[in-house]
Design a protein around this motif. Sequence first.
Motif, PDB file in Angstrom:
ATOM      1  N   TYR A 176       0.832  -1.206   0.000  1.00  0.00           N
ATOM      2  CA  TYR A 176       0.000   0.000   0.000  1.00  0.00           C
ATOM      3  C   TYR A 176       0.863   1.250   0.000  1.00  0.00           C
ATOM      4  N   GLN A 177       1.869   1.295   0.882  1.00  0.00           N
ATOM      5  CA  GLN A 177       2.719   2.479   1.003  1.00  0.00           C
ATOM      6  C   GLN A 177       3.515   2.728  -0.271  1.00  0.00           C
ATOM      7  N   ALA A 178       4.064   1.669  -0.853  1.00  0.00           N
ATOM      8  CA  ALA A 178       4.872   1.834  -2.064  1.00  0.00           C
ATOM      9  C   ALA A 178       4.039   2.390  -3.207  1.00  0.00           C
ATOM     10  N   ILE A 179       2.859   1.837  -3.405  1.00  0.00           N
ATOM     11  CA  ILE A 179       2.014   2.278  -4.519  1.00  0.00           C
ATOM     12  C   ILE A 179       1.512   3.695  -4.276  1.00  0.00           C
ATOM     13  N   LYS A 180       1.190   4.002  -3.046  1.00  0.00           N
ATOM     14  CA  LYS A 180       0.718   5.347  -2.704  1.00  0.00           C
ATOM     15  C   LYS A 180       1.820   6.374  -2.960  1.00  0.00           C
ATOM     16  N   GLU A 181       3.029   6.081  -2.507  1.00  0.00           N
ATOM     17  CA  GLU A 181       4.148   7.025  -2.667  1.00  0.00           C
ATOM     18  C   GLU A 181       4.551   7.185  -4.134  1.00  0.00           C
ATOM     19  N   GLN A 182       4.482   6.111  -4.898  1.00  0.00           N
ATOM     20  CA  GLN A 182       4.850   6.158  -6.317  1.00  0.00           C
ATOM     21  C   GLN A 182       3.789   6.836  -7.176  1.00  0.00           C
ATOM     22  N   GLY A 183       2.560   6.848  -6.673  1.00  0.00           N
ATOM     23  CA  GLY A 183       1.449   7.341  -7.472  1.00  0.00           C
ATOM     24  C   GLY A 183       0.972   6.327  -8.489  1.00  0.00           C
ATOM     25  N   GLY A 184       1.297   5.049  -8.244  1.00  0.00           N
ATOM     26  CA  GLY A 184       0.876   4.012  -9.171  1.00  0.00           C
ATOM     27  C   GLY A 184       1.760   2.787  -9.056  1.00  0.00           C
TER      28      GLY A 184
ATOM     29  N   HIS B 220      10.559  -8.232 -18.311  1.00  0.00           N
ATOM     30  CA  HIS B 220      11.722  -7.474 -17.830  1.00  0.00           C
ATOM     31  C   HIS B 220      12.025  -6.240 -18.680  1.00  0.00           C
ATOM     32  N   GLN B 221      11.120  -5.806 -19.516  1.00  0.00           N
ATOM     33  CA  GLN B 221      11.393  -4.672 -20.397  1.00  0.00           C
ATOM     34  C   GLN B 221      10.294  -3.614 -20.285  1.00  0.00           C
ATOM     35  N   ASN B 222      10.660  -2.398 -20.719  1.00  0.00           N
ATOM     36  CA  ASN B 222       9.704  -1.287 -20.864  1.00  0.00           C
ATOM     37  C   ASN B 222       8.970  -0.967 -19.563  1.00  0.00           C
ATOM     38  N   GLN B 223       9.710  -0.850 -18.481  1.00  0.00           N
ATOM     39  CA  GLN B 223       9.070  -0.505 -17.213  1.00  0.00           C
ATOM     40  C   GLN B 223       8.472   0.900 -17.292  1.00  0.00           C
ATOM     41  N   HIS B 224       7.232   1.032 -16.851  1.00  0.00           N
ATOM     42  CA  HIS B 224       6.555   2.325 -16.870  1.00  0.00           C
ATOM     43  C   HIS B 224       5.575   2.387 -15.712  1.00  0.00           C
ATOM     44  N   LEU B 225       5.237   3.602 -15.304  1.00  0.00           N
ATOM     45  CA  LEU B 225       4.344   3.804 -14.170  1.00  0.00           C
ATOM     46  C   LEU B 225       2.902   3.871 -14.652  1.00  0.00           C
ATOM     47  N   VAL B 226       2.042   3.029 -14.074  1.00  0.00           N
ATOM     48  CA  VAL B 226       0.615   3.036 -14.359  1.00  0.00           C
ATOM     49  C   VAL B 226      -0.108   3.612 -13.146  1.00  0.00           C
ATOM     50  N   PRO B 227      -0.739   4.766 -13.267  1.00  0.00           N
ATOM     51  CA  PRO B 227      -1.484   5.327 -12.127  1.00  0.00           C
ATOM     52  C   PRO B 227      -2.657   4.422 -11.732  1.00  0.00           C
ATOM     53  N   VAL B 228      -2.826   4.198 -10.452  1.00  0.00           N
ATOM     54  CA  VAL B 228      -3.946   3.391  -9.959  1.00  0.00           C
ATOM     55  C   VAL B 228      -4.480   4.013  -8.675  1.00  0.00           C
ATOM     56  N   ASN B 229      -5.708   3.659  -8.348  1.00  0.00           N
ATOM     57  CA  ASN B 229      -6.302   4.030  -7.064  1.00  0.00           C
ATOM     58  C   ASN B 229      -6.042   2.905  -6.075  1.00  0.00           C
ATOM     59  N   ILE B 230      -5.577   3.243  -4.887  1.00  0.00           N
ATOM     60  CA  ILE B 230      -5.321   2.210  -3.879  1.00  0.00           C
ATOM     61  C   ILE B 230      -5.807   2.676  -2.520  1.00  0.00           C
ATOM     62  N   TYR B 231      -6.373   1.721  -1.762  1.00  0.00           N
ATOM     63  CA  TYR B 231      -6.944   2.004  -0.450  1.00  0.00           C
ATOM     64  C   TYR B 231      -6.542   0.907   0.523  1.00  0.00           C
ATOM     65  N   ARG B 232      -6.482   1.255   1.801  1.00  0.00           N
ATOM     66  CA  ARG B 232      -6.483   0.232   2.838  1.00  0.00           C
ATOM     67  C   ARG B 232      -7.913  -0.288   2.966  1.00  0.00           C
ATOM     68  N   PRO B 233      -8.094  -1.547   3.424  1.00  0.00           N
ATOM     69  CA  PRO B 233      -9.463  -2.081   3.515  1.00  0.00           C
ATOM     70  C   PRO B 233     -10.435  -1.201   4.288  1.00  0.00           C
ATOM     71  N   ALA B 234     -10.030  -0.696   5.450  1.00  0.00           N
ATOM     72  CA  ALA B 234     -10.946   0.084   6.283  1.00  0.00           C
ATOM     73  C   ALA B 234     -11.324   1.415   5.652  1.00  0.00           C
ATOM     74  N   GLU B 235     -10.516   1.894   4.685  1.00  0.00           N
ATOM     75  CA  GLU B 235     -10.736   3.211   4.089  1.00  0.00           C
ATOM     76  C   GLU B 235     -11.558   3.173   2.810  1.00  0.00           C
ATOM     77  N   TYR B 236     -11.840   1.987   2.279  1.00  0.00           N
ATOM     78  CA  TYR B 236     -12.489   1.927   0.971  1.00  0.00           C
ATOM     79  C   TYR B 236     -13.957   2.309   1.095  1.00  0.00           C
ATOM     80  N   PRO B 237     -14.406   3.363   0.371  1.00  0.00           N
ATOM     81  CA  PRO B 237     -15.737   3.914   0.603  1.00  0.00           C
ATOM     82  C   PRO B 237     -16.816   3.462  -0.381  1.00  0.00           C
ATOM     83  N   LYS B 238     -16.462   2.669  -1.399  1.00  0.00           N
ATOM     84  CA  LYS B 238     -17.412   2.375  -2.469  1.00  0.00           C
ATOM     85  C   LYS B 238     -18.035   0.989  -2.283  1.00  0.00           C
TER      86      LYS B 238
END
Length: 317
Positions: A36-44, A51-69
Amino acid sequence: MRIAVIGAGAMGLRYGILLQEAGNEVDFVEPWEPSYQAIKEQGGVYVSRDHQNQHLVPVNIYRPAEYPKEPELVILFVKQMQSEEAMAACSHFIGDRTYVLTNQNGIGSVDVIRQYVPDQHIIAGIALIASVLDAPGKVDFMGAKGAGHTHLANVTEKPDAFTRQVVEEFRKAGMNPTLHKNYLGTLWSKLLMNSVINTLCTLMDITMGQYVAYSGAAGLTKRLIDEGYDAGLADGVRFMQSREEMAEIIFHESSQVNPLHRPSMYQDMVNGRPTEVDYINGYIVRVAKKHHLEAKSHELLVELLHLAEQVRNLKHE
């Protein structure tokens, strides 16, 4: 479709990102704090392919207790031994209309999911897809784009309109889904493959290709498949392949599709995590014993794998 993926490991990330790229509203709900922390800090998520073409994919991430949907579909992709804790932590966002899908290795999580949704809302199945979690928030999709297959089945074995919509979203995501009406037969197909490939590759520290290149692989594979089939048949499983066809699938996947791949059990072993052997080979042993049969080869592999885990843990104390 509004989708929540519980677990941002190798397979959860692959499913979620592919479904997101196909146009779905995907959120990751991650119980494991380092991820959770790594993805949050990276923004994705950092995504590579072979092993090729590494790129950042933005995603939404939540801790279980915080998920509102309240999602339409929940995909459970934690390890089998974590299923109960994860479902309990996420139960607050599972609504009356929510479906839960699992393609986890091994067998066991459906019994956990049943505590939260009716059988009509459970989609199980298997993934013939390889992915590697290089680090929290960094995943490597193995195989060319569009490679791999998924097999889905309603626990009721009566596909409904929503299940067919899920299959269509998987198709658009390039996950090559097949919808079956044989729930246990579908799960046992992957169970038998994993009981051979995952466990032996982990114990011997080899790739899938190296295993099937061994001169005795055919005989060893047959012995494990025979014990599994005998147990499954006694338990009422309607197998979807013959014993010989199952062996052919194992050899094809290992020699042609993912010869350089080290399975997820190996990744757990080298990263200091508990393995799922009790839900794979161990499950076959338990079913065999229930019907007064023996599965001595699988029983030995379970003991050897636990011995390897203990030795690993002692080395790191």
